[in-house]
Design a protein around this motif. Sequence first.
Motif, PDB file in Angstrom:
ATOM      1  N   VAL A  84      72.336 -64.798 -31.604  1.00 62.89           N
ATOM      2  CA  VAL A  84      73.574 -64.829 -30.820  1.00 62.89           C
ATOM      3  C   VAL A  84      74.356 -66.058 -31.280  1.00 62.89           C
ATOM      4  CG1 VAL A  84      74.562 -64.960 -28.509  1.00 62.89           C
ATOM      5  CG2 VAL A  84      72.406 -63.754 -28.865  1.00 62.89           C
ATOM      6  N   GLU A  85      75.687 -65.928 -31.392  1.00 64.78           N
ATOM      7  CA  GLU A  85      76.475 -67.031 -31.929  1.00 64.78           C
ATOM      8  C   GLU A  85      77.613 -67.432 -31.002  1.00 64.78           C
ATOM      9  OE1 GLU A  85      77.153 -67.153 -36.236  1.00 64.78           O
ATOM     10  OE2 GLU A  85      76.304 -65.132 -36.346  1.00 64.78           O
ATOM     11  N   GLY A  86      78.013 -68.668 -31.155  1.00 58.27           N
ATOM     12  CA  GLY A  86      79.219 -69.179 -30.514  1.00 58.27           C
ATOM     13  C   GLY A  86      79.202 -69.161 -28.997  1.00 58.27           C
ATOM     14  N   ASP A  87      80.323 -68.742 -28.415  1.00 58.17           N
ATOM     15  CA  ASP A  87      80.492 -68.795 -26.964  1.00 58.17           C
ATOM     16  C   ASP A  87      79.549 -67.866 -26.214  1.00 58.17           C
ATOM     17  OD1 ASP A  87      82.498 -70.661 -27.225  1.00 58.17           O
ATOM     18  OD2 ASP A  87      84.116 -69.181 -27.193  1.00 58.17           O
ATOM     19  N   ALA A  88      78.937 -66.910 -26.903  1.00 58.84           N
ATOM     20  CA  ALA A  88      78.021 -65.980 -26.235  1.00 58.84           C
ATOM     21  C   ALA A  88      76.680 -66.625 -25.926  1.00 58.84           C
ATOM     22  CB  ALA A  88      77.807 -64.739 -27.101  1.00 58.84           C
ATOM     23  N   VAL A  89      76.352 -67.747 -26.575  1.00 58.56           N
ATOM     24  CA  VAL A  89      75.030 -68.353 -26.410  1.00 58.56           C
ATOM     25  C   VAL A  89      74.758 -68.756 -24.957  1.00 58.56           C
ATOM     26  CG1 VAL A  89      73.556 -70.302 -27.033  1.00 58.56           C
ATOM     27  CG2 VAL A  89      74.818 -69.059 -28.808  1.00 58.56           C
ATOM     28  N   PRO A  90      75.646 -69.507 -24.285  1.00 54.62           N
ATOM     29  CA  PRO A  90      75.352 -69.870 -22.890  1.00 54.62           C
ATOM     30  C   PRO A  90      75.177 -68.652 -21.992  1.00 54.62           C
ATOM     31  CG  PRO A  90      77.143 -71.212 -23.756  1.00 54.62           C
ATOM     32  CD  PRO A  90      76.894 -70.121 -24.761  1.00 54.62           C
ATOM     33  N   GLN A  91      75.902 -67.579 -22.278  1.00 56.33           N
ATOM     34  CA  GLN A  91      75.776 -66.376 -21.455  1.00 56.33           C
ATOM     35  C   GLN A  91      74.372 -65.785 -21.561  1.00 56.33           C
ATOM     36  OE1 GLN A  91      78.934 -63.699 -22.633  1.00 56.33           O
ATOM     37  NE2 GLN A  91      80.415 -65.369 -22.747  1.00 56.33           N
ATOM     38  N   PHE A  92      73.827 -65.757 -22.768  1.00 56.18           N
ATOM     39  CA  PHE A  92      72.488 -65.196 -22.942  1.00 56.18           C
ATOM     40  C   PHE A  92      71.421 -66.104 -22.333  1.00 56.18           C
ATOM     41  CE2 PHE A  92      74.429 -62.257 -25.891  1.00 56.18           C
ATOM     42  CZ  PHE A  92      73.620 -61.142 -25.798  1.00 56.18           C
ATOM     43  N   LEU A  93      71.604 -67.400 -22.450  1.00 55.36           N
ATOM     44  CA  LEU A  93      70.625 -68.307 -21.855  1.00 55.36           C
ATOM     45  C   LEU A  93      70.648 -68.221 -20.333  1.00 55.36           C
ATOM     46  CD1 LEU A  93      71.011 -71.507 -24.065  1.00 55.36           C
ATOM     47  CD2 LEU A  93      69.115 -69.872 -24.049  1.00 55.36           C
ATOM     48  N   GLY A  94      71.791 -67.836 -19.775  1.00 52.63           N
ATOM     49  CA  GLY A  94      71.902 -67.799 -18.326  1.00 52.63           C
ATOM     50  C   GLY A  94      71.712 -66.436 -17.701  1.00 52.63           C
TER      51      GLY A  94
END
Length: 205
Positions: free
Chosen positions: A81-91
């Motif tokens: 997962v790259e860029g701005d999507a990373v925090p969404q996946f972690l959360g």
Amino acid sequence: MTASNDSILILGIGNLLWADEGFGVRCVEALNAAWALPDKVTAMDGGTQGLYLLPYVTAARHLLVFDAVDYGLPPGTIKRVEGDAVPQFLGAKKMSLHQTGFQEVLASARMLDRFPESLLLIGVQPVELEDFGGSLRPAVAARVPEAVAIALDWLRARGVRPVPRAPGTGPADDSALARAAYEQGRPPEHLACRIGDVRFFPEGD
């Protein structure tokens, strides 16, 4: 504002003590053991340090994170997962407090206007987490080389040329948490609780 240098941070986050939670740390361990990296690249065991990692993240222009992530995919599946999507996946489906802590790191870096220019998460869908003192399950351990290979390609795309180390010449790790020592030194089940520290269980449980 991004970092003014070309520094690159590779973080392995997670908890070695809970089976597949240790995936990220084991990836960094494997990368360091097999490849020599230039000074501008820091490969770090971030463990479960949470906000203590903020100074390292804000100092990096490029950030790569290894972690075990609940993507809702078959166990052992690698996903990037790259860029701005990373925090969404972690959360999305937090598996442990370390992911909440690292979300806060990324949010804080954003507020400080010092978010990395590029960000890549290399995550694996865990097989087992509820095994205190356990190591990676075979399906997850088998993905460590693939995760490292993805990281190497990512580094090369940023002009970094990792140099393979001769076998046995990587940084020595003779600690009890080094993977071989950790797996070989695990006590049998009748001597070591697999679900946590029994000293903290309520009486009668």
